[in-house]
Enzyme design. Structure first.
Site, short mmCIF file in Angstrom:
data_model
loop_
_atom_site.label_atom_id
_atom_site.label_comp_id
_atom_site.label_asym_id
_atom_site.label_seq_id
_atom_site.Cartn_x
_atom_site.Cartn_y
_atom_site.Cartn_z
N CYS A 172 23.43 -38.46 -7.98
CA CYS A 172 22.53 -38.99 -9.02
C CYS A 172 23.27 -39.66 -10.19
O CYS A 172 22.90 -40.75 -10.63
CB CYS A 172 21.62 -37.89 -9.55
SG CYS A 172 22.44 -36.29 -9.76
N HIS A 232 18.83 -38.05 -16.50
CA HIS A 232 20.24 -37.93 -16.87
C HIS A 232 20.60 -39.06 -17.83
O HIS A 232 20.19 -40.21 -17.64
CB HIS A 232 21.14 -38.09 -15.64
CG HIS A 232 21.12 -36.95 -14.67
ND1 HIS A 232 20.34 -35.82 -14.81
CD2 HIS A 232 21.84 -36.78 -13.52
CE1 HIS A 232 20.58 -35.00 -13.78
NE2 HIS A 232 21.47 -35.56 -12.98
O1 L14 Z 1 25.88 -34.23 -5.15
O2 L14 Z 1 23.35 -29.86 -9.84
O3 L14 Z 1 23.85 -34.78 -4.83
O4 L14 Z 1 22.57 -31.58 -10.89
C1 L14 Z 1 23.05 -33.44 -7.01
C2 L14 Z 1 22.58 -32.45 -8.03
C3 L14 Z 1 25.30 -32.35 -7.03
C4 L14 Z 1 24.81 -31.37 -8.08
C5 L14 Z 1 24.69 -34.05 -5.34
C6 L14 Z 1 23.17 -31.08 -9.95
C7 L14 Z 1 24.20 -32.91 -6.18
C8 L14 Z 1 23.71 -32.01 -8.90
#
Ligand code: L14
Length: 341
Positions: free
Chosen positions: A132, A248
């Site tokens: 993300c 985010h």
């Molecule tokens: O790599 O905890 O797709 O916000 C996405 C969510 C990694 C952790 C990924 C989080 C995850 C992330």
């Protein structure tokens, strides 16, 4: 092999999760040509049904025979499930995988449609959806990279709790309520209090690579290089979890090979696909997570020339981590795929 049809049979793996729910609503919202939908989850919840548009659909237990007759499988049920089941699904369907399981596999394209759509052409059954935080950053930076080549990126993220799933959002709400009521709260998702706090650790368990960076931070380095087809681009990231439920935010600093002014960046990004510039500091206008939540775009503002370096630019980049950061990007990949048939 995916062949041209009027409508496609689509499976959503991890249908009950935060991203799975967005995949389901995204397919409906975008009018994706779905023939049959199959909703899969790893745990059996007897009688569990989910809405797909107006229809009630049973949630089935994920298994090796879940993919018969499926054309497109959207995976978001954790890396372990993807490693086990995506290769099986890929025998029948094209898999678009939202986990980190295959992102750095040289045989698997890693794609953001606005950034490197050309990489869809060489898939062998699995296509990876980036992290993300990486997605929203590369959507904002690719037009600049194409014009004046970015040599170095220094990024700090302010990531919402929804990235860690629905349980993490509940923990933040309940903890906030408990603390406001003067009670104590025992955390179970995050290693520390998240309410009224900022945690420089993502993910919440087994976070750290050998070099002192977290895995989330190293994803931003490695995935950016892979999608830009540029192993020489330097990236340093600090990823921080903040007490925001959705969206985010990122403070992004870049150093470019050729000079670009703040006005030129504003003009370039105003015309860029998937980007919306909100940059009117005099009127206190800049992207905010609360306003990006539920929206499709990557929002960019606070664009300014870095006073510490001649070819530097600073900016603020915000997007909905469950939409462009996850489900929406996966659906856009599927849309490109079927348009190319
Ligand atoms: O790599 O905890 O797709 O916000 C996405 C969510 C990694 C952790 C990924 C989080 C995850 C992330």
């Amino acid at each position: 092999m995916l062949t041209k049809k009027e409508k496609y049979n689509v499976a959503v793996v991890g249908a009950t999760g935060a991203v799975g729910q967005e995949m389901i609503s995204g397919l409906v919202e975008r009018d994706f040509p779905v023939d049959r939908i199959r909703l899969l989850a790893s745990a059996r919840i007897p009688g569990r049904k989910l809405k797909f548009g107006g229809e009630d659909v049973d949630v089935e237990v994920l298994g090796e025979d879940s993919f018969h007759g499926i054309d497109i499988a959207l995976f978001s049920a954790g890396g372990g499930r993807s490693k086990q089941f995506a290769p099986i699904a890929a025998k029948e369907a094209v898999v678009i995988d939202n986990t980190s399981a295959f992102r750095m596999d040289p045989d698997v394209p890693l794609v953001v449609p606005e950034v490197n759509p050309e990489d869809l052409a060489w898939h062998k059954g699995i296509i990876a959806n980036p992290n993300c935080s990486t997605i929203q950053m590369v959507v904002a930076l690719k037009p600049i990279h194409d014009l004046v080549r970015i040599k170095r990126i220094v990024v700090t993220t302010f990531q919402s709790v929804s990235g860690a799933g629905a349980r993490a959002v509940d923990e933040m709400y309940h903890e906030t309520q408990a603390l406001l009521d003067g009670k104590s709260y025992e955390t179970s998702v995050f290693p520390h209090q998240i309410a009224f706090n900022a945690l420089p650790q993502i993910p919440q368990s087994d976070a750290f690579a050998e070099n002192g960076y977290t895995h989330e931070e190293m994803k931003m380095v490695n995935e950016t290089r892979k999608m830009f087809h540029d192993e020489s681009i330097m990236v340093s990231a600090t990823c921080v979890r903040v007490a925001v439920d959705r969206g985010h935010s990122e403070a992004v600093n870049i150093e470019t090979e050729k000079k670009i002014t703040a006005d030129e960046v504003r003009e370039l990004l105003s015309a860029a696909e998937g980007v919306k510039v909100i940059d009117d500091i005099g009127n206190q206008l800049y992207p905010l997570a609360t306003q990006a939540a539920g929206r499709d775009e990557v929002f960019v503002g606070r664009i300014r020339e870095d006073i510490s370096c001649p070819n530097g630019i600073d900016m603020w980049v915000v997007s909905d981590n469950l939409k462009k950061g996850a489900a929406l990007n996966a659906i856009q990949i599927a849309e490109r795929l079927i348009a190319s048939l």
